[in-house]
Design a protein around this motif. Structure first.
Motif, PDB file in Angstrom:
ATOM      1  N   ASN A  42      27.687  41.523  46.705  1.00 30.35           N
ATOM      2  CA  ASN A  42      26.881  40.808  48.002  1.00 30.35           C
ATOM      3  C   ASN A  42      25.961  40.041  47.491  1.00 30.35           C
ATOM      4  O   ASN A  42      24.806  40.574  46.638  1.00 30.35           O
ATOM      5  CB  ASN A  42      26.432  41.947  48.962  1.00 30.35           C
ATOM      6  CG  ASN A  42      25.715  41.408  50.186  1.00 30.35           C
ATOM      7  OD1 ASN A  42      25.803  40.212  50.342  1.00 30.35           O
ATOM      8  ND2 ASN A  42      25.402  42.590  50.960  1.00 30.35           N
ATOM      9  N   LYS A  43      26.005  38.635  47.661  1.00 28.94           N
ATOM     10  CA  LYS A  43      24.994  37.796  47.138  1.00 28.94           C
ATOM     11  C   LYS A  43      23.841  37.699  48.249  1.00 28.94           C
ATOM     12  O   LYS A  43      22.555  37.240  47.743  1.00 28.94           O
ATOM     13  CB  LYS A  43      25.577  36.521  47.099  1.00 28.94           C
ATOM     14  CG  LYS A  43      26.473  36.459  45.943  1.00 28.94           C
ATOM     15  CD  LYS A  43      26.790  35.002  45.319  1.00 28.94           C
ATOM     16  CE  LYS A  43      27.456  34.915  44.268  1.00 28.94           C
ATOM     17  NZ  LYS A  43      28.911  35.460  44.156  1.00 28.94           N
ATOM     18  N   LEU A  44      23.890  38.296  49.486  1.00 26.80           N
ATOM     19  CA  LEU A  44      22.858  38.190  50.331  1.00 26.80           C
ATOM     20  C   LEU A  44      21.762  39.401  49.917  1.00 26.80           C
ATOM     21  O   LEU A  44      22.140  40.303  49.254  1.00 26.80           O
ATOM     22  CB  LEU A  44      23.391  38.494  51.626  1.00 26.80           C
ATOM     23  CG  LEU A  44      24.219  37.531  52.416  1.00 26.80           C
ATOM     24  CD1 LEU A  44      24.789  37.927  53.428  1.00 26.80           C
ATOM     25  CD2 LEU A  44      23.516  36.027  52.379  1.00 26.80           C
ATOM     26  N   GLY A  45      20.584  39.147  50.557  1.00 26.76           N
ATOM     27  CA  GLY A  45      19.320  40.175  50.219  1.00 26.76           C
ATOM     28  C   GLY A  45      18.829  40.245  48.907  1.00 26.76           C
ATOM     29  O   GLY A  45      18.644  41.199  48.503  1.00 26.76           O
ATOM     30  N   ASN A  46      19.062  38.866  48.139  1.00 26.82           N
ATOM     31  CA  ASN A  46      18.287  39.074  46.815  1.00 26.82           C
ATOM     32  C   ASN A  46      16.976  38.264  46.707  1.00 26.82           C
ATOM     33  O   ASN A  46      16.825  37.136  47.048  1.00 26.82           O
ATOM     34  CB  ASN A  46      19.106  37.935  46.292  1.00 26.82           C
ATOM     35  CG  ASN A  46      18.884  37.890  44.687  1.00 26.82           C
ATOM     36  OD1 ASN A  46      17.693  38.395  44.287  1.00 26.82           O
ATOM     37  ND2 ASN A  46      19.671  37.513  43.619  1.00 26.82           N
TER      38      ASN A  46
END
Lengths: 461, 258
Positions: free
Chosen positions: A286-290
């Motif tokens: 998951n690339k979100l929440g970085n």
């Protein structure tokens, strides 16, 4: 341990601590009241004529209340101290109600409720009330000798600190995540993206670091002066203390010994935990929440980690430290550690459940004087139900999760994104973690001891 | 008439150490970060949001600072403490009761507990902000190893006071190695390593023996844990801390929204 003093001597012993504890709580609330009032962040809840009932006033009232409690704690008058204690019948009731089952399910339930209701619980005024109530509960419990003697054991003090620190930081992170998730729902960027201004590290970061260093040095010095490091009798291989406990940060593992043999709880599971932690960045696609706090954009990763860290690691440490007494028996917070407490253990292996209870037949057993190979075949045959179950759990269940609802809604996407190998690694780590609570529940409900019991070769699972 | 501080700052000695004026203007605030060995770990500038305490909690920094406190107090304690059955306990007793600066032991022990807690909180923060995601995957791995080393440092140090608390905690902890699959004499599969009816894995040759240097927690163990605690693990941790910090810079600094 648990040397019981006459009540008045005990009260004299703790009055210094307890009196200043309540003064500290009063100060804390007074500062909060001042801060709310001065910054104009105080919210007005209710107007009664000319009086405005605001959050600032509420903090001031709490401060005054704690200030009143302090001299009572200092009075050493048993009848007065009773007023600022948890009532005896309630303590006895709590001890009676507390078992490994109710403790584990209870903490899980509380954390689940906090998570589901995080929007409400993370509001500053609610969180502040929660903090005050838990500190008050702590203070009201300190007048109990059993509670006080476990909590004030020098090496246990850091764990009390850990619990409150974790509570604070979990609140801080949850609050930010809730705000960010609300912003994301409105199509706005996270709070962390608002201010992309760059500042020079000297002075902005270097000074922060310096202040942290000075504050930390002061804190460590105060702690070192205020609390003496423990030193017991000289080591003796002849006198085994009861209970014998590992250092506190390993007590989660020691607690697992109740459910697993040492080769699992002491070797395989710790190695899996370390390996699993290292694998996280390579499994989470998951690339979100970085680089910002969020929950809804990475719900699965968040819930899995919190379950592993807060439920399976921290609450087990708390249980191993405060609630496990002689012979690793379970004791309530206010219960005397009685070394003669007897707990019946009638645990049954899965193979016994299968052959004796279900099929009503004797367990398969190799004839006397047979070859090693024949013996092994018989052992495997005897344990076949458990072996099949565990093998299926780790190899067949992951594909099933992908295929069949309701889990396929979650796992199909993962399988497609991760590919076969990565998906199997991820699901096996997840299932290994899930096996601990599964085994706990099976122990509590059907007294299951081992899925696979091969004491002949020390292989019990 | 120049003031004393001016005389000092104009002197050759001062100028040989600090090669630029005080960092009071923009230029020199940049230069100080580039020319000072300790400060050059930092970038020259950073996003205001990235260094906010409410975002980072400063837990990595606090952990490192506690590591420094542990190193300094640990070295001082090493001057005094002798890791032998004859002296270990009485040296600690003396540190408590009679030795000046015996407070170093309190600082060292509470610092160790605090370090375990702050390293967990640091990991917690890094997870919750998703900072292990690309390009920082490998630094997370280094961090997990450092977490493990922190626990091992604390565990090996736990034995050194040589009191009841120490040896029984280490006994309980190291008993696990006895059950190591194949390599522990009470572990599954150990019976397989048998040559001509002689067990290769016994209580004098298994993983636990390797850890303790004996069949039970004794003087060999004290020596072994002392060396691990004071030399081997701190060296490994120092190297990994250097890599950890270096990678923070190389992987793009403190994380933030992309």
């Amino acid at each position: 341990m648990h040397g019981h003093l006459p009540l008045d001597e005990f009260l004299v012993q703790i009055r210094g601590f307890l009196g200043s504890y309540y003064v500290a709580l009063a100060t804390m609330n007074a500062i909060a009241a001042l801060y709310l009032w001065q910054t104009g962040k105080s919210k007005i809840w209710l107007r009664v004529g000319p009086i405005e009932l605001s959050s600032s006033l509420a903090c001031l009232a709490a401060s005054g209340l704690f200030l009143l409690v302090s001299p009572i704690a200092y009075s050493v008058d048993p009848s007065l101290v009773d007023v600022i204690s948890i009532p005896k019948p309630l303590r006895a009731g709590l001890d009676k109600a507390m078992t490994p089952v109710s403790y584990s399910i209870g903490t899980f339930f509380v954390l689940a409720v906090l998570f589901v209701g995080r929007r409400w619980f993370s509001r500053p005024e609610i969180a502040w009330t929660g903090l005050n109530l838990s500190l008050l509960l702590m203070g009201f419990s300190m007048t109990d000798q059993n509670f006080a003697s476990v909590v004030t054991k020098p090496d246990n003090v850091p764990i009390v600190g850990l619990v409150f620190l974790l509570g604070f930081f979990t609140w801080l992170a949850t609050r930010r995540a809730v705000l960010n998730d609300e912003r994301a729902a409105r199509g706005e960027p996270p709070l962390e993206a608002l201010d992309s201004e760059k500042v020079l590290v000297w002075p902005d970061l270097v000074y922060t670091e310096l202040i942290c260093m000075v504050a930390l040095t002061a804190l460590m010095l105060l702690w070192a002066i205020g609390l003496q490091a423990p030193l017991e009798e000289p080591a003796s291989a002849m006198k085994t203390p009861n209970p014998s406990k590992a250092p506190w940060y390993f007590l989660g593992l020691q607690e697992m010994l109740v459910y697993y043999d040492p080769w699992m709880a002491g070797v395989v599971l710790p190695v899996t935990v370390i390996g699993g932690l290292m694998a996280i960045p390579y499994l989470d696609f998951n690339k979100l929440g970085n680089g910002y706090y969020t929950i809804t954009q990475r719900r699965f990763a968040y819930v899995t980690f919190q379950f592993g860290f807060l439920v399976l690691w921290i609450t087990l440490i708390v249980m191993g430290t405060f609630l496990r007494g002689p012979n690793w028996n379970f004791f309530g917070f206010y219960e005397t550690w009685d070394a003669h407490k007897v707990e019946a253990l009638n645990n049954v292996d899965l193979s016994q459940h299968f052959w004796i209870s279900l099929l009503n037949r004797p367990m398969p057993k190799a004839p006397e004087n047979s070859d090693l190979l024949v013996k092994i075949v018989y052992v495997v045959f005897r344990e076949l139900p458990g072996i099949a179950l565990i093998a299926g759990y780790f190899t067949v269940l992951p594909p099933l999760l992908v295929i069949f609802p309701p889990f396929s809604a979650l796992f199909r996407n993962m399988y497609l994104k991760m590919g076969f190998l990565r998906y199997m690694v991820m699901s096996n780590l997840l299932l290994t973690m899930a096996l601990l609570p599964i085994k706990m529940v099976l122990r509590w409900t059907i007294n299951l001891k081992y899925f696979i019991a091969i004491p002949e070769y020390l292989l019990n699972f | 008439m120049p003031s004393l501080s001016e005389i000092i700052r104009e002197s050759q000695i001062w100028k040989s150490i600090f090669r630029h004026p005080m960092p009071v203007d923009r230029r020199n605030r940049i230069v100080v970060m580039l020319t000072n060995f300790f400060l050059h770990l930092h970038p020259v500038s950073a996003k205001k949001q990235g260094i906010a305490l409410s975002y980072t909690w400063c837990m990595g920094g606090v952990t490192f600072f506690l590591f420094l406190i542990e190193t300094i107090t640990g070295v001082l304690l090493m001057f005094y403490y002798r890791p032998t059955l004859e002296w270990a306990y009485s040296d600690i007793l003396a540190l408590r009761d009679v030795t000046s600066l015996g407070l170093m032991r309190e600082l060292h022990r509470w610092g160790a507990h605090a370090m375990v807690i702050t390293v967990w909180l640091h990991m917690y923060r890094v997870f919750l902000t998703g900072s292990y995601k690309p390009p920082r995957e490998f630094n997370w791995v280094v961090g997990v190893i450092l977490l493990l080393l922190t626990l091992l440092l604390s565990f090996t140090g736990y034995l050194l006071p040589w009191d009841q608390l120490a040896i029984w905690a280490i006994t309980v902890g190291s008993n696990m190695a006895r059950a190591h699959p194949v390599l522990g004499h009470e572990g599954p599969g150990a019976a397989l390593l048998t040559v001509d009816g002689i067990d290769m894995i016994t209580n004098a040759s298994d993983a636990r023996f390797g850890l303790l240097g004996a069949r039970f927690v004794g003087e060999e163990t004290l020596n072994r844990f002392y060396v691990l605690h004071c030399v081997a693990i701190p060296l490994a941790a120092s190297l990994l801390i250097a890599i950890h910090f270096w990678r923070v810079r190389k992987d793009g600094g403190i994380s933030g929204p992309l």
